[in-house]
Design an enzyme around this catalytic site. Structure first.
Site, PDB file in Angstrom:
ATOM      1  CE  LYS A   3      -3.589  -0.077  -0.472  1.00 44.03           C
ATOM      2  NZ  LYS A   3      -4.848  -0.418  -1.168  1.00 44.03           N
TER       3      LYS A   3
HETATM    4  N1  PMP Z   1      -3.010  -7.277   1.511  1.00 37.83           N
HETATM    5  C1  PMP Z   1      -2.909  -6.400   2.508  1.00 37.83           C
HETATM    6  C2  PMP Z   1      -2.219  -6.814   3.777  1.00 37.83           C
HETATM    7  C3  PMP Z   1      -3.468  -5.103   2.381  1.00 37.83           C
HETATM    8  O1  PMP Z   1      -3.379  -4.219   3.385  1.00 37.83           O
HETATM    9  C4  PMP Z   1      -4.122  -4.775   1.162  1.00 37.83           C
HETATM   10  C5  PMP Z   1      -4.740  -3.413   0.972  1.00 37.83           C
HETATM   11  N2  PMP Z   1      -5.828  -3.110   1.771  1.00 37.83           N
HETATM   12  C6  PMP Z   1      -4.212  -5.728   0.144  1.00 37.83           C
HETATM   13  C7  PMP Z   1      -3.619  -6.969   0.352  1.00 37.83           C
HETATM   14  C8  PMP Z   1      -4.965  -5.484  -1.136  1.00 37.83           C
HETATM   15  O2  PMP Z   1      -4.429  -4.559  -2.032  1.00 37.83           O
HETATM   16  P1  PMP Z   1      -5.386  -3.666  -2.936  1.00 37.83           P
HETATM   17  O3  PMP Z   1      -6.037  -2.630  -2.060  1.00 37.83           O
HETATM   18  O4  PMP Z   1      -4.477  -3.060  -3.959  1.00 37.83           O
HETATM   19  O5  PMP Z   1      -6.426  -4.548  -3.571  1.00 37.83           O
END
Ligand code: PMP
Length: 333
Positions: free
Chosen positions: A46
């Site tokens: 992120k």
């Molecule tokens: N894994 C973790 C630990 C996250 O914090 C996030 C983001 N909220 C994601 C995966 C998913 O990424 P995205 O928001 O780009 O779909």
């Protein structure tokens, strides 16, 4: 004057290593590769979204010097916004639901964010963490990062994660697999890779209790069965970052499968990850099995296990929540 070859922290977001997951590659006869997003300065994938959102808002003029940034987040986006914010002179207010790991709240406060912990509520409820952030932004004149529907999120993955994977695999990548929180990672990265080679498959790995599997498979959002301990993923609506995304395959992944994978990687390969990474890797293995050997499948190692030590790596928590730490990969895959 020549430009300095030395840079501040924002410059070191991205360009993460691509790590070969040895046992799973051997087991499937395909290269199973993980993009080490836990090596970003704020410790997760992120950081990219945080940087993309801040830079876009600086360019558009929405974010003024010295402003306050507010966001509703499961934690990692808040950490990224705070790291980049501190480096550029912005204050951050982070609204986080109360079902996330306590270590995230501690870390956010230690970094210097103002943290508001709110009761976990569904998206349609006005008390939902995201809605609270939006409301406080309006009341106080803060800049609302709005990671779910701000497409600067998927754009930075299109500009950085996708090209990095293409270069690191020398164009050999055959599939990209990711779970969905906002959908920025999956959408931006797979859109870039498909433009390079339309035969690269875009694959969604969804935890139970989320609706993205139903959305990509059946175009409805009705799936409400099961639940997951994975933090940061598990989406129930089509965010602006997901809109228009073409997906080739989607899987639902059991927590026990993801959990067994992260335990094996910790024990045998020295790779320490959170549960969403396990969901992603399980999706990569499912796809490898479905398509057969000889592929190059890339997925995301979203964050490290550090923030989850009191849960995923604590034997009391594991037992209480009905998970098993010592199952073999073969028994769950
Ligand atoms: N894994 C973790 C630990 C996250 O914090 C996030 C983001 N909220 C994601 C995966 C998913 O990424 P995205 O928001 O780009 O779909």
């Amino acid at each position: 004057m020549r430009r300095s070859k030395y840079h501040g922290v924002s410059h070191f977001i991205g360009y993460t290593p691509l790590i070969r997951l040895r046992r799973l590659s051997e087991l499937t006869g395909s290269e199973i590769l993980g993009k080490a997003e836990f090596m970003n300065p704020g410790g997760s994938v992120k950081d990219r979204a945080a940087l993309g959102i801040i830079e876009a808002a600086e360019v558009s003029g929405e974010l003024k010097p010295g402003a306050t940034i507010i966001e509703g987040t499961a934690g990692n986006t808040g950490i990224g916004l705070t790291v980049v914010g501190q480096a550029r002179g912005y204050r951050t207010v982070i609204v986080i639901p109360d079902n996330q790991s306590p270590a995230k709240v501690e870390l956010l406060r230690a970094l210097g964010a103002e943290v508001k912990v709110v009761p976990e509520k569904p998206y349609k409820d006005p008390g939902n963490y995201n809605k609270v952030a939006q409301r406080l932004a309006q009341e106080h004149g803060y800049f609302w990062a709005n990671q779910f529907d701000n497409t600067a999120n998927r754009q930075i993955h299109y500009r950085t994660t996708g090209p990095e994977i293409w270069d690191q695999t020398e164009g050999r990548v055959t599939a990209f697999v990711a779970s969905v929180g906002t959908g920025g990672t999956l959408a931006g990265t797979s859109t870039f890779l498909k433009e390079k080679n339309p035969r690269v498959a875009a694959v969604c790995a969804d935890p139970y209790g989320a609706a993205m599997w139903s959305w990509f498979k059946n175009h409805n959002l009705e799936t409400k069965d099961g639940d997951s301990f994975a933090e940061g993923i598990g989406q129930g609506r089509v965010t602006k970052n997901i809109e228009g995304l073409e997906i080739d395959e989607a899987y639902r992944i059991e927590d026990q499968t993801a959990f067994t994978i992260i335990q094996q990687l910790r024990r045998e390969e020295g790779i320490f990850l959170g549960l969403s990474s396990g969901i992603n890797i399980a999706g990569a293995v499912r796809y490898a099995r479905q398509k057969g050997p000889g592929q190059t499948i890339v997925t995301i190692l979203c964050d490290s296990g550090h923030k989850y030590i009191s849960k995923l790596f604590n034997s009391e928590w594991i037992e209480k929540n009905g998970l098993k730490a010592d199952l073999s990969l073969e028994s769950v895959l």
